[in-house]
Design a protein around this motif. Structure first.
Motif, PDB file in Angstrom:
ATOM      1  N   PHE A 466     -38.799 126.959 -52.963  1.00  0.00           N
ATOM      2  CA  PHE A 466     -37.313 127.330 -52.458  1.00  0.00           C
ATOM      3  C   PHE A 466     -36.723 125.741 -52.676  1.00  0.00           C
ATOM      4  O   PHE A 466     -36.282 125.576 -53.322  1.00  0.00           O
ATOM      5  N   GLU A 467     -37.185 125.262 -51.659  1.00  0.00           N
ATOM      6  CA  GLU A 467     -37.188 123.506 -51.446  1.00  0.00           C
ATOM      7  C   GLU A 467     -36.769 123.025 -52.444  1.00  0.00           C
ATOM      8  O   GLU A 467     -36.193 122.351 -52.255  1.00  0.00           O
ATOM      9  N   ALA A 468     -38.233 123.196 -53.346  1.00  0.00           N
ATOM     10  CA  ALA A 468     -37.926 122.075 -54.754  1.00  0.00           C
ATOM     11  C   ALA A 468     -36.788 122.217 -55.710  1.00  0.00           C
ATOM     12  O   ALA A 468     -36.777 121.292 -55.462  1.00  0.00           O
ATOM     13  N   ILE A 469     -36.692 123.446 -55.770  1.00  0.00           N
ATOM     14  CA  ILE A 469     -35.259 123.669 -56.487  1.00  0.00           C
ATOM     15  C   ILE A 469     -34.228 123.486 -55.779  1.00  0.00           C
ATOM     16  O   ILE A 469     -33.709 122.863 -56.437  1.00  0.00           O
ATOM     17  N   MET A 470     -33.952 123.447 -55.208  1.00  0.00           N
ATOM     18  CA  MET A 470     -32.451 123.187 -54.073  1.00  0.00           C
ATOM     19  C   MET A 470     -32.910 121.937 -54.046  1.00  0.00           C
ATOM     20  O   MET A 470     -31.000 121.325 -54.782  1.00  0.00           O
ATOM     21  N   ARG A 471     -33.577 121.150 -54.125  1.00  0.00           N
ATOM     22  CA  ARG A 471     -33.954 119.726 -53.734  1.00  0.00           C
ATOM     23  C   ARG A 471     -32.978 119.016 -55.316  1.00  0.00           C
ATOM     24  O   ARG A 471     -32.326 118.041 -55.808  1.00  0.00           O
ATOM     25  N   LEU A 472     -33.793 119.663 -56.210  1.00  0.00           N
ATOM     26  CA  LEU A 472     -33.255 119.267 -57.975  1.00  0.00           C
ATOM     27  C   LEU A 472     -32.124 119.424 -57.727  1.00  0.00           C
ATOM     28  O   LEU A 472     -31.927 118.596 -58.674  1.00  0.00           O
ATOM     29  N   HIS A 473     -31.612 120.127 -57.740  1.00  0.00           N
ATOM     30  CA  HIS A 473     -30.381 121.156 -57.909  1.00  0.00           C
ATOM     31  C   HIS A 473     -28.997 120.115 -57.190  1.00  0.00           C
ATOM     32  O   HIS A 473     -28.603 119.839 -57.471  1.00  0.00           O
ATOM     33  N   ARG A 474     -29.531 119.400 -56.343  1.00  0.00           N
ATOM     34  CA  ARG A 474     -28.877 118.015 -54.981  1.00  0.00           C
ATOM     35  C   ARG A 474     -29.083 116.774 -55.433  1.00  0.00           C
ATOM     36  O   ARG A 474     -28.985 116.169 -55.216  1.00  0.00           O
ATOM     37  N   LEU A 475     -30.154 116.884 -56.454  1.00  0.00           N
ATOM     38  CA  LEU A 475     -30.576 115.078 -57.060  1.00  0.00           C
ATOM     39  C   LEU A 475     -31.553 114.993 -56.796  1.00  0.00           C
ATOM     40  O   LEU A 475     -31.530 114.062 -56.893  1.00  0.00           O
ATOM     41  N   ASP A 476     -32.488 115.818 -55.770  1.00  0.00           N
ATOM     42  CA  ASP A 476     -33.193 114.506 -54.997  1.00  0.00           C
ATOM     43  C   ASP A 476     -34.383 114.968 -55.893  1.00  0.00           C
ATOM     44  O   ASP A 476     -35.051 116.061 -55.129  1.00  0.00           O
ATOM     45  N   THR A 477     -34.587 114.452 -57.043  1.00  0.00           N
ATOM     46  CA  THR A 477     -35.910 114.254 -57.961  1.00  0.00           C
ATOM     47  C   THR A 477     -37.029 114.319 -57.100  1.00  0.00           C
ATOM     48  O   THR A 477     -38.223 114.659 -57.250  1.00  0.00           O
ATOM     49  N   THR A 478     -37.233 113.016 -56.167  1.00  0.00           N
ATOM     50  CA  THR A 478     -38.499 112.493 -56.064  1.00  0.00           C
ATOM     51  C   THR A 478     -38.990 113.604 -54.699  1.00  0.00           C
ATOM     52  O   THR A 478     -39.880 114.232 -55.426  1.00  0.00           O
ATOM     53  N   GLY A 479     -38.263 114.221 -54.002  1.00  0.00           N
ATOM     54  CA  GLY A 479     -38.311 115.740 -52.802  1.00  0.00           C
ATOM     55  C   GLY A 479     -39.103 116.539 -54.010  1.00  0.00           C
ATOM     56  O   GLY A 479     -39.556 117.416 -53.023  1.00  0.00           O
ATOM     57  N   ALA A 480     -37.983 117.232 -54.724  1.00  0.00           N
ATOM     58  CA  ALA A 480     -38.510 118.166 -55.530  1.00  0.00           C
ATOM     59  C   ALA A 480     -40.044 117.997 -56.682  1.00  0.00           C
ATOM     60  O   ALA A 480     -40.225 119.757 -56.254  1.00  0.00           O
ATOM     61  N   VAL A 481     -40.089 116.818 -57.097  1.00  0.00           N
ATOM     62  CA  VAL A 481     -41.340 116.384 -57.476  1.00  0.00           C
ATOM     63  C   VAL A 481     -42.922 116.946 -56.578  1.00  0.00           C
ATOM     64  O   VAL A 481     -43.519 117.729 -57.024  1.00  0.00           O
ATOM     65  N   ARG A 482     -42.049 115.982 -55.846  1.00  0.00           N
ATOM     66  CA  ARG A 482     -43.337 115.957 -54.231  1.00  0.00           C
ATOM     67  C   ARG A 482     -44.015 117.665 -54.309  1.00  0.00           C
ATOM     68  O   ARG A 482     -44.440 118.189 -53.628  1.00  0.00           O
ATOM     69  N   LEU A 483     -42.928 118.591 -53.935  1.00  0.00           N
ATOM     70  CA  LEU A 483     -42.935 120.404 -52.779  1.00  0.00           C
ATOM     71  C   LEU A 483     -43.646 121.202 -54.028  1.00  0.00           C
ATOM     72  O   LEU A 483     -44.391 121.491 -53.609  1.00  0.00           O
ATOM     73  N   ALA A 484     -42.781 120.372 -55.457  1.00  0.00           N
ATOM     74  CA  ALA A 484     -43.365 121.371 -56.543  1.00  0.00           C
ATOM     75  C   ALA A 484     -44.637 120.354 -56.591  1.00  0.00           C
ATOM     76  O   ALA A 484     -45.186 122.340 -56.890  1.00  0.00           O
ATOM     77  N   ARG A 485     -45.471 120.022 -56.640  1.00  0.00           N
ATOM     78  CA  ARG A 485     -46.554 119.647 -57.678  1.00  0.00           C
ATOM     79  C   ARG A 485     -47.567 120.072 -56.395  1.00  0.00           C
ATOM     80  O   ARG A 485     -48.685 120.937 -56.752  1.00  0.00           O
ATOM     81  N   GLY A 653     -23.736 120.616 -54.241  1.00  0.00           N
ATOM     82  CA  GLY A 653     -25.382 121.774 -54.123  1.00  0.00           C
ATOM     83  C   GLY A 653     -25.677 122.150 -56.279  1.00  0.00           C
ATOM     84  O   GLY A 653     -26.210 121.844 -55.955  1.00  0.00           O
ATOM     85  N   MET A 654     -24.615 121.599 -56.959  1.00  0.00           N
ATOM     86  CA  MET A 654     -25.210 121.972 -58.297  1.00  0.00           C
ATOM     87  C   MET A 654     -25.026 120.702 -59.117  1.00  0.00           C
ATOM     88  O   MET A 654     -24.680 120.012 -59.847  1.00  0.00           O
ATOM     89  N   ALA A 655     -25.440 119.206 -58.522  1.00  0.00           N
ATOM     90  CA  ALA A 655     -25.404 118.256 -58.295  1.00  0.00           C
ATOM     91  C   ALA A 655     -25.751 117.299 -59.551  1.00  0.00           C
ATOM     92  O   ALA A 655     -25.880 116.995 -60.930  1.00  0.00           O
ATOM     93  N   VAL A 656     -27.086 118.138 -60.234  1.00  0.00           N
ATOM     94  CA  VAL A 656     -27.914 118.902 -61.258  1.00  0.00           C
ATOM     95  C   VAL A 656     -27.074 118.380 -62.298  1.00  0.00           C
ATOM     96  O   VAL A 656     -27.585 117.747 -63.409  1.00  0.00           O
ATOM     97  N   LEU A 657     -25.909 119.280 -62.730  1.00  0.00           N
ATOM     98  CA  LEU A 657     -25.555 119.204 -63.255  1.00  0.00           C
ATOM     99  C   LEU A 657     -23.938 118.619 -64.094  1.00  0.00           C
ATOM    100  O   LEU A 657     -23.383 118.654 -65.059  1.00  0.00           O
TER     101      LEU A 657
END
Length: 891
Positions: A466-485, A653-657
């Motif tokens: 959940f933290e990974a997809i939240m980070r993706l949505h606020r455009l913290d892509t590095t953190g999102a990838v690290r957590l998802a992997r 919070g939807m910065a990815v868009l």
């Protein structure tokens, strides 16, 4: 609402007109149920007949005139009949009277409700149908006893006899839009269509009975938000159709009303089979074969509404309990049986098992039925379902746009969230509600800190996903990838956690242009759907966002068509799962826009805005797509209004868009005529996307710059040689990094634009058209045509034809690329050119417009020069290739 506009039925009306005016004199009778539109169709036909050529008489038979000799034709025959004539003589006299009144014109006799004609009138109608200079058309109602002379009309081959079927969904939607003076939300239109059975009369009664506030308008789109109300007139109409019921037949109808679709074997256990047969013979129920099952439904959806409303409360509860007992006795074998039993038990007041209610609530939510899931979960909580019921109810309330209530419920059971697996579920649901429901960005850090305290690896993986997809949505892509992997690498991670993490990566991979890897990840998530849907049905939203991002960035319109038509779309619509239906509507609007279907795109995006009005997760994206659709139509004011709404409803919070919103802003600026401002904005956006590593998005933004004739404009940072890459050069680079057939095609388009190669532009246009990207194809053809006109090339006429054909397959489109270099004709030039293209001679044009022939020829020479054509031969195709002119050529 005094009279509804005539909508649809074009083929039926044409057939009736052909029958009335055809040389062979063969008439036509439409039969159908009451209110299906027979009489209106007849009136529309008669209104279209010229009375100087046809002697048109219309008679409306009724129960009152049926008892009078010639009562049905009282409107057309003289008031006094001659005395002393035999019945046959009276008929001959009546025919002679009509022939005299016709005065040599062809007779068209229209008979509405012909089943109610008295015998002499029916006989006269038959005689007139046999006349050489007469045609008889008419209507009759299903299930009525017909006068023999009327029946003989088709048995003797004098008229055709055709069933008038109910309106389809498309015509019903059009009819609703016409009467409400605006487009109607697709789900609302579908529900009204199903309830009315496609019957215009019943549809009218349903709309007129809608209470204030339940049929409402948002962003120009009508939605039916409330329950069904039956006006007295509608109840009386349904009562008339149902007729008198014996106690046994009433029992059949009541059981089916509360249980449909009800297995025939179950119904036979509760009532007498003969009563079932009687109900079927009368059309009150319908027996359907579904694979190996035989189900019973009511003959019309509104029969159920009437039967349920008229049934006393005590009998209603007894019938529902009986239905539950019947199904429990044979075993809950079918999909959905558990849900049906739980609802019957709940409605009958016999629900005592919280586990049954909780399981049913989970099943309802897994089918995306938010209202039913909410009701069952609340009942489970009231029946001492404890933490599990509270957690499920809070989750469903989040998707019912009630985040405050959900958060309060979670906080109320915080002390119980300490058992195995509970802490992670509580944290993730609370995080979801706080982040997406209440737009609290601090949730990400809070969930990270609380998740780190968990000792169980499986629970920690769920929180990390959940933290990974939240980070993706606020455009913290590095953190999102690290957590998802990390989640995917953790063997203890549950299926739902793994697939949520995979969705995060799939979404980001698509945005970065790695469409192949994204597709592979999406396939893996889909393959595991049966294992994660029961635990985390809302994971479907993450899947759809990843799929939608990949398909839109890849220009895969067929893929978009597939996902907006699959099972999830149907379930989400039926269950009021608004985030799902809203996002899918955005995708549908996107596909329509790239196909040039600007009207559909605007209507669909408005529908998405209305559906998402109470939820801000995708609201900004819906408004951005609305802005794009308006810009495509050249409606700058509407585009600007939509962008203002996008800015108001979009959340950080939807910065990815952000790429979609900022790309739409560029389109809105261009539609307003600020091409330099649009180009500057899009160039800055391309730089931002490059810095964020979102190459998939960057490709589309660079293409927008090419569409603004900026292919040679420098973008990006200064290179080692001191220069900067042009838009075309950057697209060429990205075409080797971004997957799919679209980037190389866009790079070719940019290269051909810079090189000023008309043949290459036409080849690119063909490839765009093959992908169904009609707007891009038309723009590339227009660019080629501009160059061919400048060169006075003989190939311009062929390009004119191709552009005209492409534009004919589009709605209203007015993009800067289509306007760029487009010759502008004066009003007089357009008037003369249109007449010349239609084959009118210069002399005839001069006489019609009160000009001299020389003036007409001078205007035509100016037109030929502007359009780059040699003469009249190529004029028609050249005019058809000019979007936005004040005039229109037929064909």
């Amino acid at each position: 609402m005094s009279r509804w506009e005539f909508v649809g039925r074009r083929d039926e009306l044409d057939r009736l007109l052909t029958a009335a005016t055809g040389a062979e004199g063969r008439g036509l009778f439409y039969r159908g149920s009451a209110g299906v539109g027979k009489s209106r169709l007849l009136r529309e036909c008669l209104a279209a007949l010229p009375t100087d050529r046809y002697a048109v008489w219309s008679i409306s038979a009724s129960a009152t005139t049926a008892a009078l000799p010639f009562g049905g034709l009282i409107q057309v025959l003289p008031a006094e009949q001659p005395q002393g004539l035999s019945p046959a003589g009276v008929l001959r006299w009546a025919v002679d009277q009509l022939q005299q009144q016709a005065a040599g014109r062809r007779i068209v006799l229209a008979v509405d409700d012909s089943h109610l004609l008295d015998p002499p009138s029916a006989a006269l109608v038959h005689l007139i149908a046999r006349a050489d200079n007469a045609t008889v058309i008419g209507t009759l109602r299903d299930g009525e006893q017909l006068p023999l002379p009327i029946r003989a009309l088709w048995t003797d081959g004098l008229v055709d006899h055709v069933e008038l079927t109910p309106l389809g969904l498309s015509d019903t939607t059009g009819l609703l839009a016409a009467i409400l003076k605006g487009p109607v939300d697709g789900r609302s239109a579908e529900r009204l269509w199903r309830l009315s059975g496609g019957n215009p009369l019943l549809l009218r009664e349903l709309v007129m009975a809608a209470p204030d506030g339940e049929l409402c308008r948002a962003y120009g789109m009508w939605r039916w938000t409330g329950g069904l109300e039956l006006a007295p007139s509608l109840s009386d109409l349904i009562d008339t159709r149902i007729g008198q019921l014996t106690p046994g037949v009433r029992a059949v109808l009541e059981l089916v009303a509360f249980g449909e679709p009800l297995g025939l074997h179950l119904l036979y256990q509760a009532v007498e089979p003969t009563d079932v047969e009687t109900a079927e013979e009368r059309g009150l129920i319908a027996v359907e074969h579904n694979d190996r099952r035989v189900d019973v439904r009511l003959g019309h959806p509104l029969y159920g509404e009437v039967m349920r409303r008229r049934c006393p409360v005590s009998r209603t509860r007894r019938l529902q309990a009986r239905l539950a007992e019947l199904l429990e006795a044979v075993g809950k074998r079918r999909r959905g049986d558990l849900l049906r039993v739980a609802v019957w038990r709940l409605d009958s007041g016999t629900a005592q098992d919280p586990a049954l209610l909780l399981d049913a609530a989970a099943q309802a939510f897994a089918r995306y039925d938010v209202p039913l899931g909410t009701r069952l979960a609340r009942a489970a909580l009231d029946a001492d379902g404890g933490f599990d019921a509270a957690e499920l109810l809070a989750t469903i309330l989040m998707f019912a746009d009630r985040p405050e209530e959900a958060l309060a419920m979670l906080d109320a059971v915080a002390a119980d969230a300490s058992g195995p697996g509970r802490r992670a579920r509580w944290l993730t649901v609370r995080g979801m509600v706080s982040y997406w429901g209440l737009n609290q960005e601090s949730t990400v850090e809070e969930i990270a800190a609380l998740g780190a305290e968990l000792t169980d690896a499986s629970e920690r993986a769920r929180v990390n996903a959940f933290e990974a997809i939240m980070r993706l949505h606020r455009l913290d892509t590095t953190g999102a990838v690290r957590l998802a992997r990390a989640v995917l690498d953790r063997p203890a991670a549950g299926v739902a956690a793994r697939e949520l993490a995979r969705c995060t990566l799939a979404h980001l991979q698509a945005a970065q242009g790695e469409l192949t890897r994204s597709a592979a990840a999406i396939r893996q998530v889909q393959a595991e759907a049966a294992r994660w849907r029961g635990d985390m049905p809302y994971l479907q939203l993450a899947l759809e966002l990843a799929r939608g991002t990949r398909l839109t960035l890849g220009g895969d319109l067929a893929g978009i068509d597939a996902i907006v038509a699959d099972e999830f779309a149907d379930l989400a619509g039926e269950g009021d799962f608004r985030l799902g239906t809203g996002y899918l509507a955005i995708l549908q609007a996107y596909a329509a826009r790239l196909r040039g279907q600007s009207g559909t795109a605007l209507k669909t995006s408005l529908g998405a805005c209305a559906v998402l009005a109470t939820s801000r997760v995708y609201a900004g994206l819906a408004q951005a797509e609305r802005a794009q659709a308006a810009a495509l139509r050249g409606d700058a004011a509407h585009a600007a209004e939509a962008m203002a709404e996008a800015d108001r409803t979009h959340t950080p919070g939807m910065a990815v868009l952000y790429p979609w919103l900022e790309q739409a802003r560029g389109a809105a600026l261009a539609a307003a005529g600020d091409l330099p401002g649009a180009a500057k904005h899009l160039a800055a956006l391309a730089d931002r996307l490059r810095a964020d590593g979102l190459a998939g998005h960057e490709v589309l933004v660079l293409h927008d710059l090419v569409r603004l004739d900026q292919a040679a404009t420098p973008v990006g940072p200064t290179c080692t040689d001191g220069g900067r890459r042009t838009v075309a050069q950057r697209l060429a680079e990205l075409s080797e990094r971004v997957d799919g057939p679209l980037p190389p095609l866009l790079a070719r388009y940019a290269r051909a634009t810079v090189a000023d190669e008309a043949d290459d532009l036409l080849a690119v246009a063909d490839d765009f058209a093959a992908l169904d990207l009609r707007v891009f194809a038309a723009e590339a053809t227009a660019a080629a045509l501009h160059r061919l006109r400048s060169d006075r090339s003989s190939s311009a006429s062929v390009a004119h034809e191709r552009l005209g054909e492409l534009l004919s397959r589009c709605d209203q489109v007015a993009t800067p690329a289509l306007r760029l270099g487009q010759p502008t004709l004066t009003e007089r030039e357009w008037e003369i050119a249109r007449l010349a293209a239609e084959g009118v001679t210069s002399r005839a044009i001069a006489e019609r417009l009160f000009l001299s022939s020389r003036t007409v020829e001078n205007h035509l020479q100016h037109v030929y020069s502007k359009l780059g054509v040699a003469g009249r031969t190529a004029l028609r195709s050249a005019l058809r290739s000019l979007p936005g002119q004040d005039g229109e050529l037929a064909g």
